[in-house]
Enzyme design. Structure first.
Site, PDB file in Angstrom:
ATOM      1  N   GLY A 553      48.346  45.030  50.705  1.00 58.18           N
ATOM      2  CA  GLY A 553      47.011  45.340  51.208  1.00 58.18           C
ATOM      3  C   GLY A 553      46.747  44.536  52.456  1.00 58.18           C
ATOM      4  O   GLY A 553      47.653  43.891  52.990  1.00 58.18           O
ATOM      5  N   GLY A 556      47.030  40.643  51.454  1.00 58.57           N
ATOM      6  CA  GLY A 556      48.053  40.088  50.570  1.00 58.57           C
ATOM      7  C   GLY A 556      48.986  41.136  50.013  1.00 58.57           C
ATOM      8  O   GLY A 556      48.946  42.298  50.407  1.00 58.57           O
ATOM      9  N   VAL A 558      51.308  42.486  46.310  1.00 59.21           N
ATOM     10  CA  VAL A 558      51.469  42.415  44.857  1.00 59.21           C
ATOM     11  C   VAL A 558      52.958  42.464  44.552  1.00 59.21           C
ATOM     12  O   VAL A 558      53.668  43.345  45.051  1.00 59.21           O
ATOM     13  CB  VAL A 558      50.753  43.588  44.151  1.00 59.21           C
ATOM     14  N   ASP A 693      34.741  52.450  42.756  1.00 65.82           N
ATOM     15  CA  ASP A 693      35.901  53.173  43.297  1.00 65.82           C
ATOM     16  C   ASP A 693      36.799  53.654  42.159  1.00 65.82           C
ATOM     17  O   ASP A 693      38.013  53.482  42.197  1.00 65.82           O
ATOM     18  CB  ASP A 693      36.668  52.257  44.267  1.00 65.82           C
TER      19      ASP A 693
HETATM   20  N1  ADE Z   1      49.660  46.118  40.823  1.00 68.85           N
HETATM   21  C1  ADE Z   1      50.338  46.998  41.524  1.00 68.85           C
HETATM   22  N2  ADE Z   1      51.180  47.656  40.720  1.00 68.85           N
HETATM   23  C2  ADE Z   1      51.018  47.155  39.487  1.00 68.85           C
HETATM   24  C3  ADE Z   1      51.598  47.434  38.237  1.00 68.85           C
HETATM   25  N3  ADE Z   1      52.532  48.351  38.095  1.00 68.85           N
HETATM   26  N4  ADE Z   1      51.175  46.752  37.184  1.00 68.85           N
HETATM   27  C4  ADE Z   1      50.226  45.831  37.334  1.00 68.85           C
HETATM   28  N5  ADE Z   1      49.643  45.514  38.487  1.00 68.85           N
HETATM   29  C5  ADE Z   1      50.050  46.192  39.544  1.00 68.85           C
END
Ligand code: ADE
Length: 837
Positions: A553, A556, A558, A693
């Site tokens: 994003g 940051g 993930v 959202d």
């Molecule tokens: N954030 C992005 N993808 C994810 C996933 N598969 N499980 C948990 N958090 C997430």
């Protein structure tokens, strides 16, 4: 708002007749006006500095717009309160409450509350109404002020508002007290308990039913009906209070119970006073053997000793006129901090409904001063030697004349405004349609939409005058607030006071760290590192091993990581299918190290909120790494990614899927997933959280079609097409948004329900098509205008092929124009569960 309003001294001097009259004594005591100082407002706890007690002022929008306690309010544990110290005793007749509106960003309010009060700061008394009920009905939305009469009124220096809930809930409050200063100075009276009279037809109870001290055979250390400002009627069997029992207005005693022949009442005052008169309101229904007192003998206590010089007074007993009356006893300027009076019986019964005292300060400073005037601490000290003189009398007369003129002027202005408002309303109703059409067409112009395609070309030149828009119903924001928001749709982006438009505010709110929205809660400056705000533990960063990037994003990334020793951090419900010594797969959301302070604050805010969300259908925060950079949030990992991508990869069961060899999802599993989303939303809405959202892109899929709601914000490239950029600033998921969210900036649980309807529609289309795919963004906004106008020209999303009539009915009910008519998540969940079974 929150500005001290100075009222000229002559007005102070003029209002001297309202002492203890609940109907008159209704001045705001200074929460909204600012006369009550910040340091006199405290609370049991606060969510953050920006929602501290000092922000709990009615009609004020400072900080994050209200006082919010640190944690959710639990039904069985009433411990949160906002407290106001008025510095002096006040007669309080009315209270007002509001929720946290915060320019449309707030969602919290107290549906119920209780009042506690104290005169000395140590003995706290729960207020009850005359039927004994303690809980007061509070607010139904974040912005309307709800006023509630305190009947009986209270005499107090300290007042607490305690939010009450029937389930665990986030609550924020803004409050005001109304009344006037209690210049009698009476802090308690001790008297024998009132008695019962047996009339042939019915019993009559002369007890002091609102006495707030201790009651045995004596009443001690309290105030009650003798100081509540309500005078009894001539006929004591009738009552001022609707539905009260006969004799309710009076406290009465029978001669036979008092061998001494008198009833002794002792009055305690806040400090030594110079007493001029005592007025006793007595019943005189001599046909029923009730008469005013024959004689009164009073003793005075200055410091701690009772003086030997007593005062005696014998009123003229009246056996001709049975009406109730005030008997005035001259107290001859005796100084005292307590008075003890013995009232001698003339007949079988003596009934009093009110006893008031006039002391020097009260007479000089007027009997009761409207308290909006200056803060309590600004009140000049008493001057017991000061007497009313001729010049004061002249001033008083002058003031009365001035007041009459002012009142006349006010009446004329009110009448004029009413006529004007009626005219404006008529005009507004006619223009409202045109204006919204105009605003939409202006907007389409701004975004370069070819208006020759628009239905509204004629109105494009019209100058949208938003001031003329009036509230559409009780659920809507008042015009001033609407006006603040609607300019987003006008050409001018400047507002006179420079306040941010709602979309600007949304940029902050809607784009979290990895773009996250983090639901709608107070913007907070957190004290996370102290650990006191977080209900989640720090995880040793070195035990995380990077596996792959799951998403990215604005602020940051993930990552999918293996976490060693995570078992200790997991809740029981996750432990059963995880081997003890093996690393656990987790999703780690990381704040970019170069992220600015706002992003950091939002990240911490997200942690604080996420740590409190505990529901099987909401993504769970397992641990955090916030002792060093980069800040990380560790959440459970959902192996099937987001619901949008998951369904896009699948097909409905049937020939087509068989032929193409694509994986399928059965109709009942689709319903199962939708039911889980409804369940997660039911939980969020029960906490007063608004998601803002909800969409398949924000739901994650785990094993066996389990679903958890998350919020990835709006900056993922994959879904950029789902968001609409207003003038390059705010991004809004317009295809999922209710008409009132788009046009009025109003986000509520009801607008989440709208988005749920769209999410359901996506699910039943296997996310193969974007909602309103045949419409451009501008046409979607135009369609929103049609929803508003409700002239049957709005376009609804069509019934998906797979969708049963009953499911489509649920969708249509989510898109009802009137937000109040949309179902709750509870109802949606119930209807979906019924369909499943
Ligand atoms: N954030 C992005 N993808 C994810 C996933 N598969 N499980 C948990 N958090 C997430």
């Amino acid at each position: 708002c929150c500005v001290m309003i100075e009222i000229p001294l002559f007005v102070i001097l003029c209002i001297n007749t309202e002492c203890c009259v609940p109907d008159v004594c209704r001045y705001p005591l200074g929460m909204s006006g600012g006369q009550i100082r910040d340091e006199d407002i405290s609370a049991s706890s606060q969510w953050s500095e920006s929602t501290a007690a000092r922000h709990g002022r009615l009609d004020c929008e400072e900080g994050d717009g209200a006082w919010c306690p640190e944690t959710t309010v639990e039904p069985d544990n009433l411990k949160e309160f906002i407290q106001i110290d008025l510095n002096l005793l006040h007669f309080i007749t009315l209270v007002g409450t509001q929720g946290r509106h915060a320019g449309g960003m707030g969602n919290e309010f107290a549906q119920m509350y209780m009042i506690k009060y104290s005169r000395d700061g140590s003995r706290w008394i729960s207020w009850r109404n005359r039927q004994g009920k303690q809980v007061i009905e509070g607010n139904r939305n974040t912005y309307d002020t709800v006023l509630r009469d305190l009947d009986p009124p209270i005499i107090a220096r300290f007042v607490r508002f305690m939010p009450v809930t029937d389930h665990s809930m986030n609550v924020c409050m803004r409050v005001e007290l109304y009344g006037c200063k209690w210049l009698d100075g009476l802090v308690s009276y001790n008297a024998p308990a009132g008695e019962q009279m047996k009339l042939p037809a019915f019993p009559v109870f002369f007890n002091d039913s609102v006495y707030d001290g201790a009651i045995t055979h004596m009443m001690t250390e309290g105030l009650g009906q003798l100081s509540d400002g309500v005078m009894g009627l001539d006929d004591f069997t009738q009552s001022h209070v609707y539905q009260a029992w006969p004799g309710y207005d009076y406290v009465g005693w029978n001669n036979e119970s008092f061998p001494s022949g008198f009833v002794e009442i002792m009055f305690e005052f806040d400090r030594p006073r110079n007493f001029t008169t005592m007025k006793v309101h007595c019943n005189n229904m001599f046909s029923q053997h009730i008469k005013i007192f024959r004689q009164v003998v009073c003793y005075f206590r200055s410091d701690s000793d009772w003086e030997s010089t007593l005062l005696s007074f014998s009123p003229v007993v009246d056996e001709n006129d049975p009406s109730a009356r005030f008997i005035t006893v001259e107290l001859t300027n005796r100084m005292a901090n307590a008075i003890k009076c013995q009232f001698y019986f003339k007949d079988a019964w003596m009934l009093f409904s009110e006893i008031t005292f006039q002391s020097d300060r009260a007479m000089y400073n007027t009997t009761l001063v409207p308290p909006t005037i200056g803060s309590p601490t600004n009140t000049p000290p008493d001057d017991p030697t000061h007497k009313i003189d001729d010049s004061n009398t002249r001033i008083l007369i002058g003031c009365l004349v001035a007041i009459i003129f002012i009142l006349l002027a006010i009446i004329i202005i009110i009448l004029w405004r009413q006529v004007w408002q009626k005219l404006m309303e008529k005009a507004s109703r006619r223009m409202l349609d045109d204006e919204l059409t105009a605003s939409l067409s202006i907007q389409t112009e701004v975004f370069g939409y070819n208006h020759s395609q628009s239905r509204v070309t004629n109105e494009q030149e019209s100058n949208a005058a938003y001031e003329r828009i009036f509230p559409l119903g009780p659920d809507y924001q008042e015009p001033s607030r609407l006006i603040n928001k609607l300019p987003e749709f006008a050409q001018s982006s400047e507002e006179p006071n420079g306040a941010p438009h709602y979309a600007e505010a949304d940029i902050v709110n809607l784009q979290g760290v990895t773009g996250s929205n983090t639901y709608a809660i107070p913007a907070v400056t957190l004290d996370l590192l102290s650990g006191k705000d977080v209900a989640v533990e720090e995880f040793p960063r070195k035990l995380l091993t990077f596996k792959e990037k799951l998403g990215e994003g604005q602020f940051g990334e993930v990552h999918l990581c293996e976490a060693e020793g995570m078992q200790e951090f997991l809740h029981e419900e996750y432990l059963f299918d995880i081997p003890e010594d093996q690393p656990v797969l987790v999703a780690v959301k990381m704040l970019r190290s170069d992220a600015n302070g706002n992003a950091r604050n939002d990240f911490l805010k997200e942690i604080k909120i996420m740590s409190r969300l505990k529901d099987p259908n909401i993504i769970r925060l397992l641990a955090v790494c916030i002792y060093s950079n980069p800040l990380c949030m560790i959440t459970e990992y959902m192996e099937n990614g987001d619901l949008n991508q998951f369904l896009s990869r699948h097909e409905p069961e049937g020939q087509l899927a068989l032929l193409s060899n694509t994986a399928t999802v059965s109709f009942s599993n689709l319903c199962y997933m939708a039911t889980q989303i409804a369940s997660g939303m039911k939980y969020l809405s029960s906490l007063n959280f608004v998601h803002r959202d909800l969409a398949t892109r924000n739901c994650l899929v785990g094993k066996n079609y389990t679903i958890k709601i998350a919020d990835f914000g709006m900056s993922r490239n994959l879904y950029s097409g789902d968001y609409y950029r207003i003038q390059g600033r705010a991004v809004l998921p317009i295809r999922w948004m209710s008409w009132e969210s788009i046009l009025l900036g109003k986000f509520t649980t009801a607008s989440d329900v709208w988005a749920f309807g769209v999410t359901l529609w996506e699910i039943l289309n296997f996310c193969k098509e974007q909602p309103y795919s045949q419409l451009t963004d501008e046409q979607v906004i135009e369609n929103t205008g049609e929803f508003f106008r409700d002239q049957k020209r709005q376009i609804y999303l069509p019934q998906p092929v797979l969708c049963s009539d009953s499911l489509y009915k649920i969708m249509l009910s989510c898109w009802r124009r009137n937000a109040k008519e949309r179902p709750s998540f509870q109802e949606i969940h119930r209807r979906l569960s019924d369909l499943e079974s």
